[in-house]
Design an enzyme around this catalytic site. Structure first.
Site, short mmCIF file in Angstrom:
data_model
loop_
_atom_site.label_atom_id
_atom_site.label_comp_id
_atom_site.label_asym_id
_atom_site.label_seq_id
_atom_site.Cartn_x
_atom_site.Cartn_y
_atom_site.Cartn_z
N TYR B 32 0.86 -1.19 0.00
CA TYR B 32 0.00 0.00 0.00
C TYR B 32 0.89 1.24 0.00
O TYR B 32 0.79 2.13 0.85
CB TYR B 32 -0.97 0.01 1.19
N HIS B 37 7.22 5.63 0.98
CA HIS B 37 7.91 4.47 0.39
C HIS B 37 8.64 4.87 -0.89
O HIS B 37 9.77 4.44 -1.14
CB HIS B 37 6.90 3.36 0.05
N GLN B 147 12.24 7.18 8.61
CA GLN B 147 12.41 7.74 9.96
C GLN B 147 11.06 7.85 10.68
O GLN B 147 11.01 8.05 11.88
CB GLN B 147 13.09 9.12 9.83
N GLN B 152 11.56 1.58 15.21
CA GLN B 152 11.91 0.46 14.33
C GLN B 152 13.29 0.67 13.72
O GLN B 152 14.13 -0.24 13.71
CB GLN B 152 10.86 0.33 13.23
N VAL B 175 8.10 11.75 5.07
CA VAL B 175 7.44 12.50 3.99
C VAL B 175 6.04 12.88 4.49
O VAL B 175 5.35 12.04 5.07
CB VAL B 175 7.36 11.64 2.71
#
Lengths: 279, 279
Positions: B32, B37, B147, B152, B175
């Site tokens: 998705y 990404h 980030q 994670q 973003v």
């Protein structure tokens, strides 16, 4: 033969060998090498362009009351043996090189709950973590483990499958002294009297191998084995068990491949032995 | 661009690229895909010969009452986006391809106890395990993480260090939508009204960035941020915290690099945002 003490230098050698298209075999050891290790290194020598032996007494696989401090070490002898077999590299890091402020770890459930994992609850977490680290440092095509540590071998195989390491795990047969005692670095702890008493393990293995057949119950195999061990005054059984060869879970009878494994204290020294049976 | 569904086929491609001496970059995603990404894939495209995107909604990082079933999926759109950026491979395995009778796992202590790890106790064990698997399958030289999932990213960096993965971890900036909301696949859950309410996260981040300076106490930064979020009726704070940038442990004041991170429920949707500060 080269000797490295740092991860960085080892990586540099490994990455160069990789670039040259060479296959790499790894024999992970805790040093104090005996004929059992030698058989692994020889097999590795036959099957790979490059033979790497790691020589590291891994502190994280020892419990607080175990023999980390006493564990025998003799790097010069190890080094000479590796060189004589034609190893290309011994990787011999310090504990601090391998572990500084460690938080991430590799572990396995179920398979580590039985046999040695019951008596040594943190052992296989330490093993899985250090072996994963060695795999990531040495990037071997094949890695060699002895069948003497049968539960370790089963766990490493399952770890490689579950975590998708692209490494072939090669299990090698137990190497024994002439009288039957399985070779072990820990045999050096035995007094002369204990050395004789320790034969009860391999005698029990032999008895179990004679008895085992498809469909037989676990107790029909294990009870005569325990009798042999219990007749030895210096011996104290930790466990004598029959487990499924893949899951390491106890079975009542032989209907699939099994491992028959034992840990026995001879005086203060804890020794292991085992045999496998395929239906 | 190729698409693979199996580990074996992926390994085959990867091992051929490796033999040709090509560098491989990996962008692990749960699909998705959004602009966040896309920025990772573009960066990966710039820095590597081969770009691999994994597209896998990893079940083991979802808790029993979390949104595994509802998590949005659109493989065709993901595939078109990856192709448009010039990815070489999407690896899109099924859950059963990735997990059959899994027992081995990778986890991390301490760093996973705070922030999202407190609310989602099994989350980072799932993340560490699946990322380790992807690393072993794709064997990347570099791997790209946003980030936005700051804990994670910190955990993956520490895992790579502790387990000696020979992989460079590249963290990429958050973003945002034009109005400030951090891009997230979960934004699709938001109603029109909730979408407006969700701006309280980025407004709080902006406020925190204005206030933060060397030596300031955590509460001097966090309280005005919480005020902004609490003034939004649809918002419910899970946590708003200041932690050490490496250890992920709470700090009382800014004396070393810190992460200021939050998780906030907007209606039923749990959103995260954060900023880092270097002293």
């Amino acid at each position: 033969m080269q000797v490295t003490n740092t991860i960085e230098k080892t990586r540099e050698l490994v990455n160069n060998w990789k670039k040259e298209g060479k296959t790499i075999g790894l024999v992970p050891t805790m040093g104090y090498l005996h004929e059992g290790h030698a058989s692994l290194i020889r097999r590795c020598r036959e099957e790979n362009d490059i033979v790497v032996v790691s020589d590291f007494v891994n502190p994280t696989q020892f419990g607080p009351n175990e023999d980390l401090e006493a564990y025998p070490r003799d790097f010069d002898r190890d080094s000479a043996l590796c060189e004589s077999i034609g190893a290309d590299l011994i990787f011999c890091p310090s504990p601090v090189e391998m572990y500084h402020d460690p938080h991430a770890f590799v572990s396995i459930d179920t398979l580590s709950d039985t046999l040695c994992g019951k008596t040594r609850p943190i052992h296989f977490k330490g093993v899985c973590t250090v072996v994963s680290k060695l795999f990531n440092i040495v990037k071997p095509d094949r890695a060699y483990f002895g069948q003497k540590d049968a539960q370790q071998l089963a766990i490493i195989r399952k770890m490689v499958l579950d975590l998708n390491f692209d490494i072939q795990i090669v299990g090698c047969p137990i190497v024994r002294e002439e009288d039957g005692l399985a070779k072990s670095s820990r045999n050096t702890y035995l007094s002369c009297e204990e050395r004789k008493a320790a034969l009860c393990l391999s005698k029990a293995v032999k008895k179990g191998q004679e008895l085992i057949r498809n469909g037989i119950t676990a107790s029909e195999v294990l009870e005569p084995m325990c009798e042999i061990i219990n007749s030895e005054p210096l011996a104290r059984i930790d466990y004598v068990s029959m487990v499924d060869a893949l899951s390491m879970q106890p079975v009542d009878s032989v209907n699939a491949d099994v491992l028959v494994a034992m840990a026995v204290y001879i005086g203060k020294t804890r020794l292991i032995d085992n045999f496998s049976y395929e239906v």
